[in-house]
Design an enzyme around this catalytic site. Structure first.
Site, PDB file in Angstrom:
ATOM      1  N   LYS A 180       0.999  -1.193  -0.133  1.00 35.73           N
ATOM      2  CA  LYS A 180      -0.034  -0.028  -0.027  1.00 35.73           C
ATOM      3  C   LYS A 180       0.918   1.186  -0.157  1.00 35.73           C
ATOM      4  O   LYS A 180       1.489   1.652   1.111  1.00 35.73           O
ATOM      5  CB  LYS A 180      -0.988  -0.049   1.314  1.00 35.73           C
ATOM      6  N   GLU A 256      10.088   1.184  10.199  1.00 30.34           N
ATOM      7  CA  GLU A 256      11.143   2.476   9.856  1.00 30.34           C
ATOM      8  C   GLU A 256      10.378   3.783  10.150  1.00 30.34           C
ATOM      9  O   GLU A 256       9.558   4.302   9.187  1.00 30.34           O
ATOM     10  CB  GLU A 256      11.308   2.308   8.465  1.00 30.34           C
ATOM     11  N   CYS A 290      13.798  11.055   6.258  1.00 29.86           N
ATOM     12  CA  CYS A 290      13.948  10.792   7.772  1.00 29.86           C
ATOM     13  C   CYS A 290      15.441  10.814   8.141  1.00 29.86           C
ATOM     14  O   CYS A 290      15.591  10.811   9.579  1.00 29.86           O
ATOM     15  CB  CYS A 290      13.450   9.136   7.784  1.00 29.86           C
ATOM     16  N   GLU A 387      10.611  16.654  13.591  1.00 25.70           N
ATOM     17  CA  GLU A 387      11.223  16.528  12.350  1.00 25.70           C
ATOM     18  C   GLU A 387      10.666  17.719  11.615  1.00 25.70           C
ATOM     19  O   GLU A 387       9.647  17.954  11.627  1.00 25.70           O
ATOM     20  CB  GLU A 387      10.521  15.314  11.752  1.00 25.70           C
TER      21      GLU A 387
HETATM   22  P1  NAD Z   1       2.786   8.684   7.311  1.00 26.08           P
HETATM   23  O1  NAD Z   1       2.883   7.844   8.780  1.00 26.08           O
HETATM   24  O2  NAD Z   1       1.887   9.751   7.311  1.00 26.08           O
HETATM   25  O3  NAD Z   1       2.241   7.829   6.020  1.00 26.08           O
HETATM   26  C1  NAD Z   1       2.953   6.565   5.755  1.00 26.08           C
HETATM   27  C2  NAD Z   1       2.285   5.625   5.303  1.00 26.08           C
HETATM   28  O4  NAD Z   1       1.245   5.075   6.147  1.00 26.08           O
HETATM   29  C3  NAD Z   1       1.455   6.046   3.921  1.00 26.08           C
HETATM   30  O5  NAD Z   1       1.172   4.940   3.060  1.00 26.08           O
HETATM   31  C4  NAD Z   1      -0.031   6.284   4.550  1.00 26.08           C
HETATM   32  O6  NAD Z   1      -1.002   6.395   3.661  1.00 26.08           O
HETATM   33  C5  NAD Z   1      -0.093   5.324   5.578  1.00 26.08           C
HETATM   34  N1  NAD Z   1      -0.815   5.397   6.678  1.00 26.08           N
HETATM   35  C6  NAD Z   1      -1.229   6.729   7.304  1.00 26.08           C
HETATM   36  N2  NAD Z   1      -2.212   6.366   8.288  1.00 26.08           N
HETATM   37  C7  NAD Z   1      -2.398   5.098   8.257  1.00 26.08           C
HETATM   38  C8  NAD Z   1      -3.265   4.243   9.220  1.00 26.08           C
HETATM   39  N3  NAD Z   1      -3.960   4.693  10.195  1.00 26.08           N
HETATM   40  N4  NAD Z   1      -3.106   3.055   8.957  1.00 26.08           N
HETATM   41  C9  NAD Z   1      -2.343   2.422   7.761  1.00 26.08           C
HETATM   42  N5  NAD Z   1      -1.737   2.904   7.001  1.00 26.08           N
HETATM   43  C10 NAD Z   1      -1.731   4.543   7.197  1.00 26.08           C
HETATM   44  O7  NAD Z   1       4.154   9.210   6.854  1.00 26.08           O
HETATM   45  P2  NAD Z   1       4.479  10.029   5.567  1.00 26.08           P
HETATM   46  O8  NAD Z   1       4.028  11.411   5.849  1.00 26.08           O
HETATM   47  O9  NAD Z   1       4.176   9.369   4.402  1.00 26.08           O
HETATM   48  O10 NAD Z   1       6.023  10.088   5.512  1.00 26.08           O
HETATM   49  C11 NAD Z   1       6.909  10.746   6.304  1.00 26.08           C
HETATM   50  C12 NAD Z   1       7.406   9.978   7.787  1.00 26.08           C
HETATM   51  O11 NAD Z   1       8.080   9.089   7.162  1.00 26.08           O
HETATM   52  C13 NAD Z   1       8.389  10.709   8.358  1.00 26.08           C
HETATM   53  O12 NAD Z   1       8.092  10.891   9.650  1.00 26.08           O
HETATM   54  C14 NAD Z   1       9.939  10.182   7.796  1.00 26.08           C
HETATM   55  O13 NAD Z   1      10.667  10.159   8.942  1.00 26.08           O
HETATM   56  C15 NAD Z   1       9.270   8.810   7.874  1.00 26.08           C
HETATM   57  N6  NAD Z   1      10.236   7.982   7.091  1.00 26.08           N
HETATM   58  C16 NAD Z   1      10.927   6.887   7.629  1.00 26.08           C
HETATM   59  C17 NAD Z   1      12.048   6.221   7.153  1.00 26.08           C
HETATM   60  C18 NAD Z   1      12.726   5.198   7.791  1.00 26.08           C
HETATM   61  O14 NAD Z   1      13.372   4.593   6.861  1.00 26.08           O
HETATM   62  N7  NAD Z   1      13.217   5.273   9.070  1.00 26.08           N
HETATM   63  C19 NAD Z   1      12.117   6.474   5.504  1.00 26.08           C
HETATM   64  C20 NAD Z   1      11.283   7.267   5.005  1.00 26.08           C
HETATM   65  C21 NAD Z   1      10.452   8.168   5.747  1.00 26.08           C
END
Ligand code: NAD
Length: 487
Positions: A180, A256, A290, A387
């Site tokens: 997803k 992650e 991230c 962040e």
């Molecule tokens: P997000 O948590 O808003 O969303 C991530 C994913 O989760 C998306 O696909 C979103 O649609 C889905 N999602 C959101 N709510 C959900 C729920 N209730 N149930 C299931 N899925 C759900 O994050 P984002 O804004 O897409 O990405 C940015 C964040 O990701 C930052 O905090 C960044 O640090 C982190 N990130 C971490 C890494 C790592 O490897 N540690 C890498 C890239 C990004």
């Protein structure tokens, strides 16, 4: 391929059981953050579509687990080759839906593609142990097995690499998956699913659902006892919620999550290298990584010079649509992201910080924020705790090594840290003392498919890439048999 031809070539349906099917919850619209314009409408999955995707992954699981590791590896290798052939298409697609400059999108194609090659090679190296028990009465056999159907949830900031970093090890291990992608950038994953189909991946091994209602569609998949693994990359806030859901079935998880990377510059650092490293660690991906350096912790004797030098370089950055020549800073992903960056900066300035360059929203179509350097940020400012996820380089000063370590570790996150020093003994002390999953010592980017990527503390659980990455998708089985095999 030009933009329109490329967008037309991207599938606009869900990929379930080897077929491209319409979504039953209407359409999901994807926009270009550089212009605000809609670029494509695609299928929007319902709860039922999510269930159908899991059904398909479950139905394909046994046959895929029984496929020869070499055959799995060769499909991944073909996928790697196809990514190289379609490099320009993937790069342009990511720039269109996410906004990063084309040169950086190309870099992501290289990085993201490498997971296919790396795990294609790892597929044939899954091994176990065999030995005599300490009592000398039997043989202990330790073997590795695919965990089973996996649910992979990815973020918007690295649309290709975050997908391949999960999909490649899962498939190499013999697991089937439901993926997803983020609703803001689903096109790259759809285009990649088509590539895996072209690479000969059997039906049902990979299933993709795109949805505007992630929480609603994901919860029943996570609650389904046939699911064996959840791998999530995204914010710590959502990760925490998913961990709660996963606890119901004691589901295996990899998380992650967010970061708040310190970037420490000691007084003995090579400042030329520190400035180069800082620009990469901060402004790569428009600060939306991230791994982005979030807090520049600089020794008081070099802080003014460091700040002046990075500010000079930042003034020369070119903001614009990522497809345009020479652009180094693209738009932020959406208005919410711009508002967040502006609020963090306002708070820092209200508490006494000084803006050396940038500092404002950009009033043009799209969601842009100027690349910014802010210095003398006071303890307690929100920008040091949260962040930033945008192009703001924020500097605090320190007086001695203990203070630098204390400030760097003063966060609930622990993903990556950057340290610049010429003192090898100090470098070793930093490896020991910083609470971090990864560290860049005199370097501003650490990501590599061959390295274990992941964090400590609230930055997550598990590792992606490296020798470790495939083990997230394998379970260990121990067998005891009397000598000789009890027969
Ligand atoms: P997000 O948590 O808003 O969303 C991530 C994913 O989760 C998306 O696909 C979103 O649609 C889905 N999602 C959101 N709510 C959900 C729920 N209730 N149930 C299931 N899925 C759900 O994050 P984002 O804004 O897409 O990405 C940015 C964040 O990701 C930052 O905090 C960044 O640090 C982190 N990130 C971490 C890494 C790592 O490897 N540690 C890498 C890239 C990004």
């Amino acid at each position: 391929m030009d933009e329109n031809a490329l967008l037309a070539a991207v599938p606009d349906r869900l990929f379930i059981g080897g077929r491209w099917v319409p979504g039953s919850a209407g359409l999901l619209t994807v926009s270009d953050p550089a212009t605000g314009r809609e670029i494509k409408s695609i299928a929007n999955a319902s709860v039922e579509d999510g269930a159908a995707a899991l059904d398909a992954a479950v139905a394909a699981a046994d046959a895929w687990a029984a496929t020869a590791p070499r055959a799995r590896g060769e499909i991944l290798r073909r996928a790697f080759d196809l990514v190289q052939q379609r490099r320009d298409e993937f790069a342009l697609l990511m720039t269109l839906e996410m906004g990063k400059p084309l040169a950086e999108a190309n870099g992501e194609v290289t990085y993201g593609g490498e997971f296919l090659r790396w795990f294609g090679e790892e597929a044939v190296r899954i091994s176990g142990r065999y030995g005599t028990n300490p009592e000398g009465t039997g043989r202990m056999i330790v073997s590795q097995h695919p965990v089973g159907p996996c649910f992979l949830i990815t973020p918007w900031n690295f649309p290709l690499a975050m997908a391949t970093r999960k999909i490649a090890p899962a498939l190499a291990a013999g697991c089937t998956v439901v993926v997803k992608p983020a609703e803001l950038t689903p096109l790259t994953t759809l285009y990649f699913a088509k590539l895996l189909e072209d690479a000969g991946l059997p039906a049902g091994v990979l299933n993709v659902i795109t949805t505007s209602t992630s929480g609603r569609v994901s919860a029943p998949i996570i609650a389904d006892p046939r699911l064996r693994k959840l791998s999530f990359t995204g914010s710590t806030e959502v990760g925490r919620r998913l961990l709660q859901q996963a606890s119901e079935n004691v589901l295996r998880t990899s998380m992650e999550l967010g970061g708040n990377a310190p970037f420490i510059v000691f007084d003995d650092a090579d400042l030329d290298k520190a400035v180069e490293g800082a620009l990469l660690a901060k402004f790569r991906n428009i600060g939306e990584a991230c791994t982005a350096a979030n807090r520049f912790i600089v020794h008081e004797s070099v802080a003014d010079e460091f700040a002046a030098r990075v500010a000079e370089r930042v003034k020369g950055m070119r903001l614009g649509r990522g497809t345009d020549d020479g652009v180094t800073i693209g738009p932020l992903i959406n208005q919410e992201a711009v508002d967040k960056v502006a609020a963090l900066l306002d708070d820092a300035v209200a508490r006494g910080a000084s803006v050396l360059t940038g500092g404002s929203r950009v009033h043009r179509a799209g969601t842009f924020f100027e690349p910014t350097v802010v210095t003398d940020v006071r303890p307690g400012s929100d920008i040091l705790r949260e962040e930033i996820f945008g192009p703001v380089l924020s500097i605090v000063r320190f007086a001695d090594e203990d203070e630098a370590v204390r400030v760097a570790n003063d966060t609930e996150f622990g993903l990556v840290s950057y340290v610049f020093t010429r003192d090898l003994a100090r470098g070793q002390r930093m490896i020991d003392r910083l609470q971090t999953g990864m560290m860049g010592l005199n370097v501003g980017v650490v990501s590599n498919a061959a390295a274990p990527f992941g964090g400590v503390k609230q930055s997550g659980l598990g590792r992606e890439g490296g020798l470790e990455g495939i083990h997230e998708y394998l379970s260990t089985k121990y067998t005891l048999t009397p000598d000789p095999f009890g027969v």
